[in-house]
Design a protein around this motif. Structure first.
Motif, short mmCIF file in Angstrom:
data_model
loop_
_atom_site.label_atom_id
_atom_site.label_comp_id
_atom_site.label_asym_id
_atom_site.label_seq_id
_atom_site.Cartn_x
_atom_site.Cartn_y
_atom_site.Cartn_z
N ALA A 233 0.82 -1.21 0.00
CA ALA A 233 0.00 0.00 0.00
C ALA A 233 0.85 1.26 0.00
O ALA A 233 1.89 1.32 0.67
N ASP A 234 0.42 2.23 -0.78
CA ASP A 234 1.03 3.56 -0.84
C ASP A 234 2.46 3.58 -1.37
O ASP A 234 3.14 4.59 -1.27
N ALA A 235 2.93 2.48 -1.93
CA ALA A 235 4.25 2.45 -2.58
C ALA A 235 4.10 3.02 -3.99
O ALA A 235 3.03 2.95 -4.59
N THR A 236 5.19 3.57 -4.52
CA THR A 236 5.20 4.12 -5.87
C THR A 236 6.36 3.54 -6.65
O THR A 236 7.50 3.57 -6.18
N VAL A 237 6.07 2.99 -7.82
CA VAL A 237 7.09 2.43 -8.71
C VAL A 237 6.94 3.14 -10.05
O VAL A 237 5.89 3.07 -10.68
N THR A 238 8.00 3.84 -10.49
CA THR A 238 7.94 4.63 -11.71
C THR A 238 9.20 4.40 -12.53
O THR A 238 10.31 4.47 -11.99
N CYS A 239 9.03 4.16 -13.82
CA CYS A 239 10.17 3.98 -14.75
C CYS A 239 11.20 3.01 -14.17
O CYS A 239 12.39 3.32 -14.07
N SER A 240 10.71 1.82 -13.80
CA SER A 240 11.55 0.84 -13.12
C SER A 240 11.31 -0.57 -13.64
O SER A 240 10.26 -0.87 -14.21
N ILE A 241 12.29 -1.43 -13.37
CA ILE A 241 12.16 -2.86 -13.61
C ILE A 241 12.29 -3.54 -12.25
O ILE A 241 13.32 -3.39 -11.57
N ILE A 242 11.25 -4.27 -11.86
CA ILE A 242 11.21 -4.97 -10.58
C ILE A 242 11.25 -6.46 -10.88
O ILE A 242 10.33 -7.01 -11.49
#
Length: 86
Positions: free
Chosen positions: A29-38
């Motif tokens: 919750a409330d995490a932000t992932v932007t322009c990334s490779i996970i």
């Protein structure tokens, strides 16, 4: 535009933009992932931030390796590469 593999969990309030998320990842919750490779089996804890939007001058992609746990409120900067846990 993002690509999420099978078996990815995204909790309420999480935001994913312009990223690739591999199988078994959990975005809390409330995490932000932007322009990334996970990569596979990564956990992004509550309130963590991975990457940032591209700008005209800066187009860096963040990469998080397999099995890594990003702690609550932790920040992974644009262009940062976090190695696999294994």
């Amino acid at each position: 535009n993002s690509v999420l593999s099978d078996n990815v969990t995204v909790k309420k309030g999480a935001v994913i933009k312009d990223s690739i998320i591999f199988s078994g990842a959990v975005i809390e919750a409330d995490a932000t992932v932007t322009c990334s490779i996970i990569d596979e089996k990564v956990k992004v804890d509550k309130g963590a931030t991975v990457g940032a939007p591209f700008t005209a001058k800066d187009r860096k992609i963040s990469v998080v390796g397999r099995g890594y746990n990003i702690g609550a409120e932790e920040v992974i900067n644009p262009g940062e590469i976090v190695e696999d846990k294994d």
